[in-house]
Scaffold this motif. Structure first.
Motif, PDB file in Angstrom:
ATOM      1  N   ASN A 228       0.870  -1.178   0.000  1.00 28.33           N
ATOM      2  CA  ASN A 228       0.000   0.000   0.000  1.00 28.33           C
ATOM      3  C   ASN A 228       0.906   1.227   0.000  1.00 28.33           C
ATOM      4  OD1 ASN A 228      -2.059   1.836   0.238  1.00 28.33           O
ATOM      5  ND2 ASN A 228      -2.602   1.279   2.351  1.00 28.33           N
TER       6      ASN A 228
ATOM      7  N   SER B  79      -2.357  -6.604   3.471  1.00 31.39           N
ATOM      8  CA  SER B  79      -1.706  -5.397   2.965  1.00 31.39           C
ATOM      9  C   SER B  79      -0.774  -4.808   4.022  1.00 31.39           C
ATOM     10  CB  SER B  79      -2.765  -4.368   2.572  1.00 31.39           C
ATOM     11  OG  SER B  79      -2.167  -3.156   2.171  1.00 31.39           O
ATOM     12  N   THR B  80       0.175  -4.037   3.506  1.00 34.65           N
ATOM     13  CA  THR B  80       1.015  -3.274   4.425  1.00 34.65           C
ATOM     14  C   THR B  80       0.246  -2.031   4.890  1.00 34.65           C
ATOM     15  OG1 THR B  80       1.984  -1.897   2.682  1.00 34.65           O
ATOM     16  CG2 THR B  80       3.061  -3.999   3.179  1.00 34.65           C
ATOM     17  N   GLU B  81       0.720  -1.416   5.937  1.00 35.82           N
ATOM     18  CA  GLU B  81       0.187  -0.127   6.320  1.00 35.82           C
ATOM     19  C   GLU B  81       0.520   0.897   5.234  1.00 35.82           C
ATOM     20  OE1 GLU B  81       1.754   0.846  10.134  1.00 35.82           O
ATOM     21  OE2 GLU B  81       0.485  -0.612  11.198  1.00 35.82           O
ATOM     22  N   SER B  82      -0.275   1.965   5.169  1.00 33.55           N
ATOM     23  CA  SER B  82      -0.077   2.977   4.123  1.00 33.55           C
ATOM     24  C   SER B  82       1.295   3.644   4.281  1.00 33.55           C
ATOM     25  CB  SER B  82      -1.179   4.025   4.211  1.00 33.55           C
ATOM     26  OG  SER B  82      -0.967   5.042   3.271  1.00 33.55           O
TER      27      SER B  82
ATOM     28  N   VAL C 197       8.159  -1.802   6.729  1.00 38.75           N
ATOM     29  CA  VAL C 197       6.763  -1.382   6.747  1.00 38.75           C
ATOM     30  C   VAL C 197       5.957  -2.431   7.515  1.00 38.75           C
ATOM     31  CG1 VAL C 197       4.776  -0.684   5.380  1.00 38.75           C
ATOM     32  CG2 VAL C 197       7.084  -0.326   4.486  1.00 38.75           C
ATOM     33  N   PHE C 198       5.171  -1.990   8.491  1.00 38.32           N
ATOM     34  CA  PHE C 198       4.369  -2.915   9.282  1.00 38.32           C
ATOM     35  C   PHE C 198       3.137  -3.360   8.502  1.00 38.32           C
ATOM     36  CE2 PHE C 198       6.935  -0.945  12.552  1.00 38.32           C
ATOM     37  CZ  PHE C 198       7.239  -2.024  13.366  1.00 38.32           C
ATOM     38  N   LEU C 199       2.682  -4.554   8.810  1.00 36.96           N
ATOM     39  CA  LEU C 199       1.523  -5.118   8.145  1.00 36.96           C
ATOM     40  C   LEU C 199       0.247  -4.670   8.843  1.00 36.96           C
ATOM     41  CD1 LEU C 199       2.968  -8.704   7.705  1.00 36.96           C
ATOM     42  CD2 LEU C 199       2.637  -7.019   5.892  1.00 36.96           C
ATOM     43  N   ALA C 200      -0.795  -4.491   8.060  1.00 36.43           N
ATOM     44  CA  ALA C 200      -2.099  -4.071   8.593  1.00 36.43           C
ATOM     45  C   ALA C 200      -2.948  -5.324   8.814  1.00 36.43           C
ATOM     46  CB  ALA C 200      -2.772  -3.102   7.630  1.00 36.43           C
TER      47      ALA C 200
ATOM     48  N   ARG D 184      -2.890 -11.784  13.742  1.00 38.48           N
ATOM     49  CA  ARG D 184      -1.560 -11.204  13.907  1.00 38.48           C
ATOM     50  C   ARG D 184      -0.543 -12.050  13.155  1.00 38.48           C
ATOM     51  NH1 ARG D 184       0.433 -12.761  19.951  1.00 38.48           N
ATOM     52  NH2 ARG D 184      -0.546 -14.793  20.104  1.00 38.48           N
TER      53      ARG D 184
ATOM     54  N   GLN E 159       6.002  -9.205  12.120  1.00 40.72           N
ATOM     55  CA  GLN E 159       4.909  -8.238  12.066  1.00 40.72           C
ATOM     56  C   GLN E 159       5.118  -7.210  10.964  1.00 40.72           C
ATOM     57  OE1 GLN E 159       2.533  -9.028  14.292  1.00 40.72           O
ATOM     58  NE2 GLN E 159       3.916 -10.623  15.062  1.00 40.72           N
ATOM     59  N   SER E 160       6.201  -7.312  10.218  1.00 38.87           N
ATOM     60  CA  SER E 160       6.508  -6.310   9.206  1.00 38.87           C
ATOM     61  C   SER E 160       7.224  -6.971   8.029  1.00 38.87           C
ATOM     62  CB  SER E 160       7.376  -5.193   9.797  1.00 38.87           C
ATOM     63  OG  SER E 160       8.623  -5.723  10.238  1.00 38.87           O
TER      64      SER E 160
END
Length: 407
Positions: free
Chosen positions: A229, A266-269, A283-286, A292, A297-298
């Protein structure tokens, strides 16, 4: 009266004499005076409940013993069994610390009693309470494709009470759980133990809560693809060449019902502006609610950015490629431009690898008759580079050529 007493006096004296001889015989031969020793007689601690009311307790587990010596007639001594010897140590009235307390011994039968030692050293310690966090130790594992969630404990804190030194030695209050290929969520009640740093149980302290309620969620594991994202804007004359995500798949965990409809995550924006150089960004995952990442976590996003350059190349007249010239006609060479300038706008890596000798200018004379014609030349670049070049310009864009009949 005197005459009466004197009468048979000799006989009486003789009788007394023989009576004494008989008594001495009985006492020395039949029932002599003897001494007997009893070893390791246990000493009983009394009034422990009394000192406990004043906040004290005996430190450790003292088990004092004494040696008891019994002296008396043989029949008296032999009638006394080991169990009839009562040794006690009264704790009432003593204070915190090391105390030397006299030992009291009671024996029935009227014999003489002596014992050793006469005193016992007893340490009294203060009783304290302390709150400790409950931890759970799980042996075994979930079934293949499943993983244990974080244990939930109620209560998570408990009080322990006991002698100060023992309470201080408690590192944790432990509950133990054994599993085998577990697939379902688990809710159980487990006993608690106070243990020291070596994992040994500290029996001298009391755990106020004897058990703990434990809930463990058993999550399913699932591998899903990762979507980026990203909102990237480059600086002027720069271009994003590639974006790579690593890894492209991640393993997520959650209850089976939640995971059934999830195939991608998706990843975080991520918004980047005026980008002019390559970046490597975590980038952290959403994650959806209740889901979880398993072990991560990323993800890592690698953004490759290159500068867009403009370069002009020169192609001489003798390098032009003349195509489809009729056999009946002759191209007047002097009508061709002496040189052409080819301007290429492309990424820096393309410009650096472009060999000017591979740039070709084509002049197509198909279906042309004798005379003067306006021609638009065609520029061709190496096939492996054409798709990567942004724009190509040629100067002049057109020119006139003269075709004459062949003599």
């Amino acid at each position: 009266m005197t005459k009466l007493m004197n009468r048979n006096l000799a006989a009486k004296l003789v009788a007394v004499f023989f009576a004494m001889i008989l008594w001495l015989y009985v006492m020395s031969v039949i029932n002599p005076r003897v001494t007997s020793e009893q070893l390791n007689i246990p000493v009983q601690l009394v009034n422990e409940s009394v000192i406990r009311q004043s906040g004290l307790v005996v430190f450790g587990q003292p088990e004092p013993t004494i040696r008891v010596r019994l002296t008396g007639n043989r029949d008296q001594v032999h009638r006394i069994s080991r169990e009839q010897i009562e040794a006690r140590l009264d704790l009432r009235g003593y204070t915190e610390g090391v105390n030397s307390i006299p030992i009291e011994v009671n024996v029935p039968g009227g014999v003489e009693v002596d014992w050793s030692p006469k005193f016992a050293t007893i340490e009294l310690e203060r009783i304290i309470s302390r709150q400790k966090e409950v931890s759970v130790e799980i042996e075994g594992q979930a079934a293949s494709g499943y993983v244990l969630g974080e244990p939930e404990l109620r209560p998570s804190l408990v009080w322990i009470e006991g002698p100060e030194s023992y309470v201080n030695s408690v590192e944790r209050v432990l509950a133990q759980l054994t599993l085998e290929d577990q697939q379902e969520n688990l809710s159980v009640s487990l006993p608690l133990r106070a243990v020291n740093s070596r994992g040994e149980e500290v029996n001298q302290v009391d755990v106020r809560s004897t058990s703990v309620d434990l809930f463990v969620a058993v999550d399913q594991l699932k591998s899903v693809a990762v979507d980026m994202n990203l909102d990237i804007e480059t600086a002027e004359n720069y271009q994003v060449v590639s974006t790579v995500i690593e890894p492209i798949n991640v393993t997520i965990q959650g209850q089976a019902g939640l995971l059934s409809g999830i195939n991608r995550i998706s990843t975080e924006s991520l918004v980047l502006e005026e980008l002019s150089e390559s970046q490597e960004i975590e980038v952290f995952l959403a994650f959806p609610e209740g889901v979880r990442g398993f072990e991560r976590q990323s993800v890592i996003v690698r953004i490759n950015v290159e500068e867009v350059l403009e370069e002009t190349y020169v192609v001489q007249r003798e390098s032009y490629r003349i195509m489809n010239l009729s056999a009946d006609l002759v191209l007047e060479q002097e009508t061709l431009p002496e040189r052409m300038e080819i301007t290429v706008r492309a990424l820096e890596s393309i410009i650096e690898n472009l060999d000017p000798r591979t740039i070709q200018v084509y002049v197509d004379l198909d279906d042309l008759e004798a005379g003067i014609h306006l021609i638009e030349p065609d520029v061709r670049l190496p096939m492996n580079m054409e798709m990567s070049i942004a724009t190509t310009a040629i100067s002049p864009e057109s020119f006139s050529v003269e075709l004459t009949p062949r003599e």
